[in-house]
Design an enzyme around this catalytic site. Sequence first.
Site, PDB file in Angstrom:
ATOM      1  N   ASP A  62       0.852  -1.192   0.000  1.00  0.00           N
ATOM      2  CA  ASP A  62       0.000   0.000   0.000  1.00  0.00           C
ATOM      3  C   ASP A  62       0.887   1.242   0.000  1.00  0.00           C
ATOM      4  O   ASP A  62       1.676   1.443   0.933  1.00  0.00           O
ATOM      5  CB  ASP A  62      -0.894  -0.025   1.243  1.00  0.00           C
ATOM      6  CG  ASP A  62      -1.897   1.109   1.255  1.00  0.00           C
ATOM      7  OD1 ASP A  62      -1.722   2.092   0.501  1.00  0.00           O
ATOM      8  OD2 ASP A  62      -2.869   1.013   2.026  1.00  0.00           O
ATOM      9  N   ASN A  88       1.719   7.969  -9.159  1.00  0.00           N
ATOM     10  CA  ASN A  88       0.592   7.794 -10.071  1.00  0.00           C
ATOM     11  C   ASN A  88      -0.554   6.989  -9.433  1.00  0.00           C
ATOM     12  O   ASN A  88      -1.678   7.031  -9.912  1.00  0.00           O
ATOM     13  CB  ASN A  88       1.127   7.101 -11.340  1.00  0.00           C
ATOM     14  CG  ASN A  88       0.035   6.455 -12.169  1.00  0.00           C
ATOM     15  OD1 ASN A  88      -0.640   7.134 -12.933  1.00  0.00           O
ATOM     16  ND2 ASN A  88      -0.164   5.141 -12.007  1.00  0.00           N
ATOM     17  N   SER A 141      -5.407  15.624 -11.585  1.00  0.00           N
ATOM     18  CA  SER A 141      -6.648  15.476 -12.338  1.00  0.00           C
ATOM     19  C   SER A 141      -7.398  16.798 -12.380  1.00  0.00           C
ATOM     20  O   SER A 141      -7.331  17.598 -11.431  1.00  0.00           O
ATOM     21  CB  SER A 141      -7.523  14.419 -11.660  1.00  0.00           C
ATOM     22  OG  SER A 141      -8.828  14.447 -12.199  1.00  0.00           O
ATOM     23  N   TYR A 154     -12.659  11.933  -4.269  1.00  0.00           N
ATOM     24  CA  TYR A 154     -11.574  11.921  -5.267  1.00  0.00           C
ATOM     25  C   TYR A 154     -11.133  13.342  -5.611  1.00  0.00           C
ATOM     26  O   TYR A 154      -9.937  13.654  -5.619  1.00  0.00           O
ATOM     27  CB  TYR A 154     -12.062  11.191  -6.519  1.00  0.00           C
ATOM     28  CG  TYR A 154     -11.065  11.140  -7.654  1.00  0.00           C
ATOM     29  CD1 TYR A 154      -9.954  10.309  -7.592  1.00  0.00           C
ATOM     30  CD2 TYR A 154     -11.248  11.906  -8.813  1.00  0.00           C
ATOM     31  CE1 TYR A 154      -9.037  10.261  -8.646  1.00  0.00           C
ATOM     32  CE2 TYR A 154     -10.353  11.859  -9.866  1.00  0.00           C
ATOM     33  CZ  TYR A 154      -9.245  11.034  -9.775  1.00  0.00           C
ATOM     34  OH  TYR A 154      -8.348  10.987 -10.814  1.00  0.00           O
ATOM     35  N   LYS A 158      -7.537  14.880  -4.940  1.00  0.00           N
ATOM     36  CA  LYS A 158      -6.671  15.391  -6.018  1.00  0.00           C
ATOM     37  C   LYS A 158      -6.294  16.844  -5.746  1.00  0.00           C
ATOM     38  O   LYS A 158      -5.161  17.261  -6.027  1.00  0.00           O
ATOM     39  CB  LYS A 158      -7.361  15.236  -7.381  1.00  0.00           C
ATOM     40  CG  LYS A 158      -7.343  13.802  -7.902  1.00  0.00           C
ATOM     41  CD  LYS A 158      -5.920  13.276  -8.006  1.00  0.00           C
ATOM     42  CE  LYS A 158      -5.758  11.981  -8.716  1.00  0.00           C
ATOM     43  NZ  LYS A 158      -4.439  11.349  -8.507  1.00  0.00           N
TER      44      LYS A 158
HETATM   45  P1  NAP Z   1      -6.178   2.390 -12.595  1.00  0.00           P
HETATM   46  O1  NAP Z   1      -6.150   1.750 -13.913  1.00  0.00           O
HETATM   47  O2  NAP Z   1      -7.307   2.141 -11.680  1.00  0.00           O
HETATM   48  O3  NAP Z   1      -4.783   2.052 -11.867  1.00  0.00           O
HETATM   49  C1  NAP Z   1      -4.550   2.499 -10.556  1.00  0.00           C
HETATM   50  C2  NAP Z   1      -3.205   1.969 -10.101  1.00  0.00           C
HETATM   51  O4  NAP Z   1      -2.954   2.427  -8.763  1.00  0.00           O
HETATM   52  C3  NAP Z   1      -3.164   0.442 -10.040  1.00  0.00           C
HETATM   53  O5  NAP Z   1      -1.863  -0.007 -10.371  1.00  0.00           O
HETATM   54  C4  NAP Z   1      -3.461   0.152  -8.574  1.00  0.00           C
HETATM   55  O6  NAP Z   1      -2.963  -1.132  -8.232  1.00  0.00           O
HETATM   56  C5  NAP Z   1      -2.694   1.298  -7.919  1.00  0.00           C
HETATM   57  N1  NAP Z   1      -3.138   1.635  -6.560  1.00  0.00           N
HETATM   58  C6  NAP Z   1      -4.360   2.019  -6.150  1.00  0.00           C
HETATM   59  N2  NAP Z   1      -4.365   2.223  -4.825  1.00  0.00           N
HETATM   60  C7  NAP Z   1      -3.121   1.969  -4.387  1.00  0.00           C
HETATM   61  C8  NAP Z   1      -2.491   2.002  -3.125  1.00  0.00           C
HETATM   62  N3  NAP Z   1      -3.149   2.337  -2.011  1.00  0.00           N
HETATM   63  N4  NAP Z   1      -1.180   1.661  -3.031  1.00  0.00           N
HETATM   64  C9  NAP Z   1      -0.481   1.311  -4.146  1.00  0.00           C
HETATM   65  N5  NAP Z   1      -1.020   1.277  -5.375  1.00  0.00           N
HETATM   66  C10 NAP Z   1      -2.328   1.603  -5.486  1.00  0.00           C
HETATM   67  O7  NAP Z   1      -6.120   3.998 -12.730  1.00  0.00           O
HETATM   68  P2  NAP Z   1      -5.513   4.953 -13.851  1.00  0.00           P
HETATM   69  O8  NAP Z   1      -6.629   5.491 -14.626  1.00  0.00           O
HETATM   70  O9  NAP Z   1      -4.365   4.313 -14.520  1.00  0.00           O
HETATM   71  O10 NAP Z   1      -5.017   6.161 -12.924  1.00  0.00           O
HETATM   72  C11 NAP Z   1      -3.671   6.450 -12.667  1.00  0.00           C
HETATM   73  C12 NAP Z   1      -3.604   7.870 -12.129  1.00  0.00           C
HETATM   74  O11 NAP Z   1      -4.128   8.788 -13.099  1.00  0.00           O
HETATM   75  C13 NAP Z   1      -4.421   8.101 -10.857  1.00  0.00           C
HETATM   76  O12 NAP Z   1      -3.723   8.941  -9.966  1.00  0.00           O
HETATM   77  C14 NAP Z   1      -5.659   8.812 -11.374  1.00  0.00           C
HETATM   78  O13 NAP Z   1      -6.261   9.591 -10.377  1.00  0.00           O
HETATM   79  C15 NAP Z   1      -5.078   9.631 -12.494  1.00  0.00           C
HETATM   80  N6  NAP Z   1      -6.032  10.061 -13.512  1.00  0.00           N
HETATM   81  C16 NAP Z   1      -6.648   9.147 -14.318  1.00  0.00           C
HETATM   82  C17 NAP Z   1      -7.536   9.577 -15.277  1.00  0.00           C
HETATM   83  C18 NAP Z   1      -8.225   8.625 -16.222  1.00  0.00           C
HETATM   84  O14 NAP Z   1      -9.060   9.084 -17.028  1.00  0.00           O
HETATM   85  N7  NAP Z   1      -7.955   7.346 -16.178  1.00  0.00           N
HETATM   86  C19 NAP Z   1      -7.815  10.958 -15.411  1.00  0.00           C
HETATM   87  C20 NAP Z   1      -7.180  11.870 -14.582  1.00  0.00           C
HETATM   88  C21 NAP Z   1      -6.279  11.409 -13.638  1.00  0.00           C
HETATM   89  P3  NAP Z   1      -3.550  -1.983  -6.981  1.00  0.00           P
HETATM   90  O15 NAP Z   1      -5.035  -1.841  -7.009  1.00  0.00           O
HETATM   91  O16 NAP Z   1      -3.035  -3.358  -7.216  1.00  0.00           O
HETATM   92  O17 NAP Z   1      -2.942  -1.341  -5.756  1.00  0.00           O
END
Ligand code: NAP
Length: 244
Positions: A62, A88, A141, A154, A158
Amino acid sequence: MSLQGQTWVVTGASRGIGRALALELARAGANVVLGARGAQALEAVAQECRALGVQARAVPGDAASDQTAQFLVKAAKVIGNFAGFVHNAGVLHPGPALWELSEAQFDEVFGANVKAAFQLARYAYPNLVRQGGGVAVFVGSGAASRNVPGWGAYGAAKAAEHYLAFQLAAEEPKVTCFVYSPGTVDTDMQRQGREAPGPIAAMFQGFLEQGRLRSPEETARALVRLLQNEPRRFHGRIATYADA
Ligand code: NAP
């Protein structure tokens, strides 16, 4: 700036944007230390990176915990030439109104987005400052500055993460520190949004139907280009996909 031979820590690297970023860094010749809670998926990504000819270490745990942050930074130092990190990891928990979230969901959102940012800074900064500099990136974000019903925790998390990044930039000029806003990206987080209870699902469905989702690879490539091309210009600011 060439990333060849540098070592980078990436949290949330088991899927989505973090996985694509780990692979893109590896393609640029950088060694990577990867964090996420799910050990199996994380190790698979580390293997994909090693297949590209760089050193890659999976450090499951975590990201909000003191121990995980410590292990991530230690692993980067063991590999050597620790250049920086990209925080990230993030959790959305979309759908319920703010007051309908459980305490556990609220803690998970703030843990992954905010506390983990603090923990990583606590352990990475002393090393980066001692060696004369480095780069710290926080994946932020647009939710930080927009109140949309259904993403209350969220958006608040952010906003706090952006603030922490700007604070670090104000406090330590030796470490280039900025927020990277990746746009709307086709990951599990978006799928969770489409499947959420309540009206927020329609917004996420709209992103898909209007063709607004870019691939994790596209946004990861953009961030690596920013890291290669004078990242200092974004110190204390938000860099976006468009900036690359
Ligand atoms: P995702 O596909 O849900 O991936 C999230 C990643 O974070 C996974 O590897 C997850 O792995 C890990 N994670 C979550 N909680 C954790 C914790 N407590 N400790 C360690 N690892 C953790 O999300 P994503 O879309 O790629 O998002 C990546 C980043 O981009 C995030 O910060 C998100 O807020 C930001 N973002 C995304 C979007 C979008 O449209 N997708 C837009 C704006 C910003 P585990 O669950 O195995 O821990």
